[in-house]
Design an enzyme around this catalytic site. Structure first.
Site, PDB file in Angstrom:
ATOM      1  N   HIS A  69      26.715  30.965  48.520  1.00 40.66           N
ATOM      2  CA  HIS A  69      28.043  30.727  49.097  1.00 40.66           C
ATOM      3  C   HIS A  69      28.155  31.509  50.403  1.00 40.66           C
ATOM      4  CE1 HIS A  69      32.398  30.828  49.564  1.00 40.66           C
ATOM      5  NE2 HIS A  69      32.474  29.861  48.662  1.00 40.66           N
ATOM      6  N   ASP A  75      38.246  22.411  47.093  1.00 46.12           N
ATOM      7  CA  ASP A  75      38.385  23.862  47.051  1.00 46.12           C
ATOM      8  C   ASP A  75      39.869  24.212  47.159  1.00 46.12           C
ATOM      9  OD1 ASP A  75      37.520  26.456  46.852  1.00 46.12           O
ATOM     10  OD2 ASP A  75      36.560  26.538  48.793  1.00 46.12           O
ATOM     11  N   HIS A  76      40.154  25.457  47.454  1.00 46.18           N
ATOM     12  CA  HIS A  76      41.540  25.940  47.492  1.00 46.18           C
ATOM     13  C   HIS A  76      42.546  24.881  47.935  1.00 46.18           C
ATOM     14  CE1 HIS A  76      39.799  30.149  48.637  1.00 46.18           C
ATOM     15  NE2 HIS A  76      39.322  29.686  47.494  1.00 46.18           N
ATOM     16  N   CYS A 103      30.615  25.469  52.054  1.00 44.00           N
ATOM     17  CA  CYS A 103      32.040  25.754  51.888  1.00 44.00           C
ATOM     18  C   CYS A 103      32.711  25.645  53.252  1.00 44.00           C
ATOM     19  CB  CYS A 103      32.236  27.150  51.301  1.00 44.00           C
ATOM     20  SG  CYS A 103      33.976  27.580  51.151  1.00 44.00           S
ATOM     21  N   HIS A 116      31.993  22.683  48.770  1.00 46.55           N
ATOM     22  CA  HIS A 116      33.394  23.089  48.572  1.00 46.55           C
ATOM     23  C   HIS A 116      34.136  22.558  49.780  1.00 46.55           C
ATOM     24  CE1 HIS A 116      32.588  27.105  46.181  1.00 46.55           C
ATOM     25  NE2 HIS A 116      32.222  26.033  45.517  1.00 46.55           N
ATOM     26  N   TYR A 126      44.142  27.882  43.381  1.00 42.91           N
ATOM     27  CA  TYR A 126      43.562  27.144  42.258  1.00 42.91           C
ATOM     28  C   TYR A 126      44.581  26.474  41.345  1.00 42.91           C
ATOM     29  CZ  TYR A 126      39.023  28.668  43.781  1.00 42.91           C
ATOM     30  OH  TYR A 126      37.894  28.837  44.528  1.00 42.91           O
TER      31      TYR A 126
HETATM   32  C1  DNO Z   1      36.906  31.699  46.269  1.00 45.21           C
HETATM   33  C2  DNO Z   1      35.531  31.294  45.981  1.00 45.21           C
HETATM   34  C3  DNO Z   1      34.578  32.465  45.935  1.00 45.21           C
HETATM   35  C4  DNO Z   1      33.250  31.995  45.391  1.00 45.21           C
HETATM   36  C5  DNO Z   1      32.207  33.048  45.372  1.00 45.21           C
HETATM   37  C6  DNO Z   1      30.871  32.463  45.021  1.00 45.21           C
HETATM   38  O1  DNO Z   1      37.809  31.005  46.001  1.00 45.21           O
HETATM   39  O2  DNO Z   1      35.098  30.319  46.850  1.00 45.21           O
HETATM   40  O3  DNO Z   1      35.095  33.465  45.134  1.00 45.21           O
HETATM   41  O4  DNO Z   1      33.412  31.569  44.087  1.00 45.21           O
HETATM   42  O5  DNO Z   1      32.105  33.678  46.594  1.00 45.21           O
HETATM   43  O6  DNO Z   1      30.040  33.469  44.617  1.00 45.21           O
END
Ligand code: DNO
Length: 347
Positions: A196, A306-307, A234, A261, A320
């Site tokens: 990541h 993602d978020h 991401c 992501h 989340y």
């Molecule tokens: C946050 C996530 C991170 C991710 C870690 C992976 O929302 O994208 O916490 O899970 O960095 O190791």
């Protein structure tokens, strides 16, 4: 592409049955949360999570994350013991059908935001980052939810001083040492590793970070060419660095992107930004162009929205919640459908 959704295990306020109701959803992305970092996750615990998911009609092929012990990042002599436990974790994941493990190599802190409930004009909230607020923080006495609970104050300051003077080169070498040591377990277990990106992709609190820019990924893949050494693409993390050209990177690394992501952010200064809903129109990242680049590069990994924002009065874990991520999932499915058809018809 397989559409997935992050689920924080049995304590998550979002029931698996709701996740299943998002059409197109194939599985959950989760982790064993109650085993200390550096220890081996039991197959029983993994099987329990897998069964809960399966009972709701969902797969569990992605783990996010197996955390990397700080001794590995620091290159301490004890790292070999922790790497051995990590290898065992990979093997155990493989035994229960996991295909992809997401992890990061950020010293001490994981993702970082200065506000977890940035208020939008429409009443929704999201995560945001402001350099001015960041500068007000005392790195040894942090009071932000997300990770400040992870360390006691003395532990945190001892850990921070262990990194004193560590160069980017040394951290990078420690990453390569770790990757080389775990690749045989990945081959044996049929598990892909998806690093990541650092979030945000620059050094914070004087700690080095080495996974944020295009050249960092070039170096990581050159040092360990095994295809199982891949990345989590991401968009929010990479995109926080205006120096990153996301569509270019997405196409270039598509066959190393084991996990994507996708999310949106809006710049409000050189380094400042807030997160928003997923649509291209709602921020500064061209999500359409990124999806197109991934499809062109024949991306064949897992994807998760993602978020998202907290909307409809929901008070879920920041980033989340159910609703905005569900809307994001549907938007992303639509984009993939359109782009895949467009590309197929051109052939
Ligand atoms: C946050 C996530 C991170 C991710 C870690 C992976 O929302 O994208 O916490 O899970 O960095 O190791």
């Amino acid at each position: 592409m397989k559409l997935t959704f992050r689920w924080y295990g049995e304590s998550d306020c979002i029931p698996l049955s709701y996740i299943k109701q998002i059409q197109g959803m194939t599985g959950v992305v989760t982790a064993v949360y109650d085993t200390p970092v550096g220890e081996v996750w039991s197959v029983e615990k993994l099987l329990r999570l897998k069964k809960l998911a399966a009972d709701a009609g969902l797969e569990m092929e992605v783990i996010e994350s197996i955390p990397v012990h700080e001794d590995i990042k620091l290159g301490r002599p004890s790292r070999d013991r922790y790497i051995e436990a990590y290898r065992q974790n990979i093997l155990n994941c493989g035994k229960v059908g996991v295909k992809c493990v997401c992890y990061n190599f950020m010293p001490v802190f994981d993702w970082f935001r200065t506000d977890l409930a940035y208020l939008h004009a429409d009443g929704s909230t999201s995560l945001s980052y402001s350099e001015k607020d960041f500068r007000k923080l005392d790195r040894e006495d942090l009071r932000l939810p997300g990770w400040d609970e992870s360390y006691r104050k003395e532990e945190l300051s001892a850990l921070l001083s262990s990194y004193e003077g560590m160069s980017h080169e040394t951290l990078f070498e420690n990453l390569v040492y770790f990757l080389k040591a775990i690749m045989p377990a990945c081959d044996e277990a049929d598990v892909n590793m998806a690093i990541h990106p650092d979030d945000p992709p620059w050094d914070i609190f004087g700690l080095p970070r080495v996974v944020g820019r295009e050249e960092d990924f070039d170096k990581i893949f050159a040092a360990v060419p095994n295809r199982r050494n891949g990345m989590t693409f991401c968009t929010g993390s990479l995109g926080a660095g205006r120096f990153n050209d996301l569509p270019k990177m997405a196409e270039k690394y598509a066959n190393r992107v084991h996990f994507a992501h996708l999310r949106q952010l809006k710049y409000v200064g050189d380094t400042d930004f807030y997160e928003n809903g997923h649509r291209t129109a709602d921020g500064d990242l061209d999500i359409y162009a990124i999806v197109k680049a991934l499809v062109r590069g024949e991306f064949n990994g897992y994807l998760r929205p993602d978020h998202g924002r907290n909307v409809f009065g929901e008070s879920a874990k920041p980033g989340y919640g159910l609703y905005d991520r569900a809307m994001g999932a549907t938007y992303l499915s639509g984009l993939f459908e359109a782009v895949e058809n467009e590309i197929k018809n051109k052939k």
